[in-house]
Write a protein that holds these residues in place. Structure first.
Motif, PDB file in Angstrom:
ATOM      1  N   SER A 167       0.831  -1.274  -0.079  1.00 44.08           N
ATOM      2  CA  SER A 167       0.136   0.073   0.007  1.00 44.08           C
ATOM      3  C   SER A 167       0.984   1.189   0.022  1.00 44.08           C
ATOM      4  O   SER A 167       0.308   2.208  -0.044  1.00 44.08           O
ATOM      5  CB  SER A 167      -0.915  -0.138   1.078  1.00 44.08           C
ATOM      6  OG  SER A 167      -0.097   0.040   2.336  1.00 44.08           O
ATOM      7  N   THR A 168       2.252   1.348   0.066  1.00 43.02           N
ATOM      8  CA  THR A 168       3.018   2.357   0.207  1.00 43.02           C
ATOM      9  C   THR A 168       3.191   2.986  -1.381  1.00 43.02           C
ATOM     10  O   THR A 168       3.635   2.054  -2.014  1.00 43.02           O
ATOM     11  CB  THR A 168       4.242   2.156   1.150  1.00 43.02           C
ATOM     12  OG1 THR A 168       5.155   0.997   0.346  1.00 43.02           O
ATOM     13  CG2 THR A 168       3.953   1.734   2.409  1.00 43.02           C
ATOM     14  N   ALA A 169       3.554   4.078  -1.359  1.00 43.72           N
ATOM     15  CA  ALA A 169       3.753   4.816  -2.733  1.00 43.72           C
ATOM     16  C   ALA A 169       5.035   4.406  -3.170  1.00 43.72           C
ATOM     17  O   ALA A 169       6.257   4.167  -2.207  1.00 43.72           O
ATOM     18  CB  ALA A 169       3.559   6.042  -2.766  1.00 43.72           C
ATOM     19  N   HIS A 170       5.516   3.933  -4.341  1.00 40.74           N
ATOM     20  CA  HIS A 170       6.674   3.825  -4.821  1.00 40.74           C
ATOM     21  C   HIS A 170       7.227   4.597  -5.874  1.00 40.74           C
ATOM     22  O   HIS A 170       6.325   5.022  -6.872  1.00 40.74           O
ATOM     23  CB  HIS A 170       6.790   2.141  -5.372  1.00 40.74           C
ATOM     24  CG  HIS A 170       6.465   1.239  -4.145  1.00 40.74           C
ATOM     25  ND1 HIS A 170       7.309   0.720  -3.464  1.00 40.74           N
ATOM     26  CD2 HIS A 170       5.348   0.467  -4.059  1.00 40.74           C
ATOM     27  CE1 HIS A 170       6.834  -0.028  -2.686  1.00 40.74           C
ATOM     28  NE2 HIS A 170       5.647  -0.442  -3.165  1.00 40.74           N
ATOM     29  N   ALA A 171       8.535   4.993  -5.954  1.00 43.79           N
ATOM     30  CA  ALA A 171       9.068   5.721  -7.098  1.00 43.79           C
ATOM     31  C   ALA A 171       9.189   4.938  -8.312  1.00 43.79           C
ATOM     32  O   ALA A 171       9.774   3.868  -8.095  1.00 43.79           O
ATOM     33  CB  ALA A 171      10.340   6.600  -6.542  1.00 43.79           C
ATOM     34  N   GLU A 172       9.028   5.643  -9.276  1.00 40.47           N
ATOM     35  CA  GLU A 172       9.400   5.093 -10.683  1.00 40.47           C
ATOM     36  C   GLU A 172      10.503   6.153 -11.285  1.00 40.47           C
ATOM     37  O   GLU A 172      10.118   7.272 -11.570  1.00 40.47           O
ATOM     38  CB  GLU A 172       8.142   5.024 -11.521  1.00 40.47           C
ATOM     39  CG  GLU A 172       8.364   4.633 -12.946  1.00 40.47           C
ATOM     40  CD  GLU A 172       7.116   4.818 -14.019  1.00 40.47           C
ATOM     41  OE1 GLU A 172       7.399   4.727 -15.131  1.00 40.47           O
ATOM     42  OE2 GLU A 172       5.917   4.802 -13.183  1.00 40.47           O
ATOM     43  N   GLU A 173      11.625   5.454 -11.635  1.00 38.25           N
ATOM     44  CA  GLU A 173      12.656   6.303 -12.088  1.00 38.25           C
ATOM     45  C   GLU A 173      12.389   6.601 -13.428  1.00 38.25           C
ATOM     46  O   GLU A 173      12.147   5.828 -14.268  1.00 38.25           O
ATOM     47  CB  GLU A 173      13.998   5.725 -11.930  1.00 38.25           C
ATOM     48  CG  GLU A 173      15.111   6.575 -12.387  1.00 38.25           C
ATOM     49  CD  GLU A 173      16.357   6.132 -12.242  1.00 38.25           C
ATOM     50  OE1 GLU A 173      17.457   6.181 -12.848  1.00 38.25           O
ATOM     51  OE2 GLU A 173      16.973   5.578 -11.015  1.00 38.25           O
ATOM     52  N   ILE A 174      12.305   7.833 -14.006  1.00 42.54           N
ATOM     53  CA  ILE A 174      12.277   8.331 -15.433  1.00 42.54           C
ATOM     54  C   ILE A 174      13.437   8.379 -16.119  1.00 42.54           C
ATOM     55  O   ILE A 174      13.218   8.173 -17.108  1.00 42.54           O
ATOM     56  CB  ILE A 174      11.391   9.808 -15.017  1.00 42.54           C
ATOM     57  CG1 ILE A 174      10.095   9.669 -14.373  1.00 42.54           C
ATOM     58  CG2 ILE A 174      11.257  10.092 -16.643  1.00 42.54           C
ATOM     59  CD1 ILE A 174       9.099   8.741 -14.984  1.00 42.54           C
ATOM     60  N   GLY A 175      14.336   8.937 -15.356  1.00 49.31           N
ATOM     61  CA  GLY A 175      15.888   9.057 -15.831  1.00 49.31           C
ATOM     62  C   GLY A 175      16.829   9.652 -14.853  1.00 49.31           C
ATOM     63  O   GLY A 175      16.379  10.094 -13.939  1.00 49.31           O
ATOM     64  N   SER A 176      17.975   9.705 -15.437  1.00 49.37           N
ATOM     65  CA  SER A 176      18.961  10.299 -14.393  1.00 49.37           C
ATOM     66  C   SER A 176      20.297  10.840 -15.650  1.00 49.37           C
ATOM     67  O   SER A 176      20.188  10.593 -16.717  1.00 49.37           O
ATOM     68  CB  SER A 176      19.464   9.508 -13.501  1.00 49.37           C
ATOM     69  OG  SER A 176      20.266   8.602 -14.538  1.00 49.37           O
ATOM     70  N   VAL A 177      20.987  11.760 -15.069  1.00 50.39           N
ATOM     71  CA  VAL A 177      22.022  12.372 -15.649  1.00 50.39           C
ATOM     72  C   VAL A 177      23.369  12.048 -14.685  1.00 50.39           C
ATOM     73  O   VAL A 177      23.155  12.418 -13.361  1.00 50.39           O
ATOM     74  CB  VAL A 177      21.951  13.784 -16.048  1.00 50.39           C
ATOM     75  CG1 VAL A 177      21.084  13.951 -17.119  1.00 50.39           C
ATOM     76  CG2 VAL A 177      21.828  14.551 -14.908  1.00 50.39           C
ATOM     77  N   ASP A 178      24.400  11.940 -15.003  1.00 44.91           N
ATOM     78  CA  ASP A 178      25.632  11.989 -14.556  1.00 44.91           C
ATOM     79  C   ASP A 178      26.254  13.174 -13.989  1.00 44.91           C
ATOM     80  O   ASP A 178      26.119  14.166 -14.917  1.00 44.91           O
ATOM     81  CB  ASP A 178      26.790  10.992 -15.036  1.00 44.91           C
ATOM     82  CG  ASP A 178      26.350   9.598 -14.834  1.00 44.91           C
ATOM     83  OD1 ASP A 178      25.683   9.047 -14.338  1.00 44.91           O
ATOM     84  OD2 ASP A 178      27.047   8.859 -15.723  1.00 44.91           O
TER      85      ASP A 178
END
Length: 154
Positions: free
Chosen positions: A14-25
């Motif tokens: 039931s807890t919210a989870h993050a969905e990674e959209i993208g990243s930059v170094d």
């Protein structure tokens, strides 16, 4: 034993989870992952049709690879209506909707939803805190809800 496991599984589901959209170094590391900025999406668990996007720093290197690093407190939030807004059950006037550990023990990133009933809007605040000393770094975003969809409060 089953009685103890089932409530824990239901709580995790039931807890919210993050969905990674993208990243930059941002910094190259010879050993371990690079330091980076990640963008993650969080769907509001109490309000269908609203997603919050958070950008924040993630520490790399050896400590980051083993989960021992402490991420920086700075984060930015942008929340948007991504579909029809529906609120299945009354929501609290102020409620933490997401919390994630950003250091081994003491530091957390939090997202709090506040209801501005006068303007029929949802206000989202992100900040980081510690057990001993928090940070004043924060970011806020607002989602205006159509007046035809009242926000039920509990």
């Amino acid at each position: 034993m089953r009685r103890c496991v089932l409530p824990v599984l239901l709580l995790l589901a039931s807890t919210a989870h993050a969905e990674e959209i993208g990243s930059v170094d941002t910094v190259f590391k010879f050993i371990g992952p690079d330091h980076k900025i990640v963008v993650e999406a969080y769907d509001d668990p109490g309000v269908t049709g609203v997603t919050c996007y958070i950008s924040r720093a993630k520490t790399g290197g050896i400590k980051g690879a083993f989960g021992l690093a402490e991420d920086k407190s700075e984060a930015s939030i942008a929340c948007r209506q991504v579909g029809p807004i529906a609120i299945a059950k009354p929501v609290k006037e102020q409620e933490e909707i997401f919390s994630e550990r950003t250091s081994l023990i003491f530091k957390r990133l939090r997202i709090v939803r506040m209801v501005d009933a006068k303007r029929n809007s949802l206000v989202y605040l992100t900040y980081s805190d510690r057990v001993i000393e928090g940070s004043p770094q924060n970011s806020v975003a607002v989602v205006a809800v159509d007046r035809a969809t009242p926000i039920p409060l509990r």
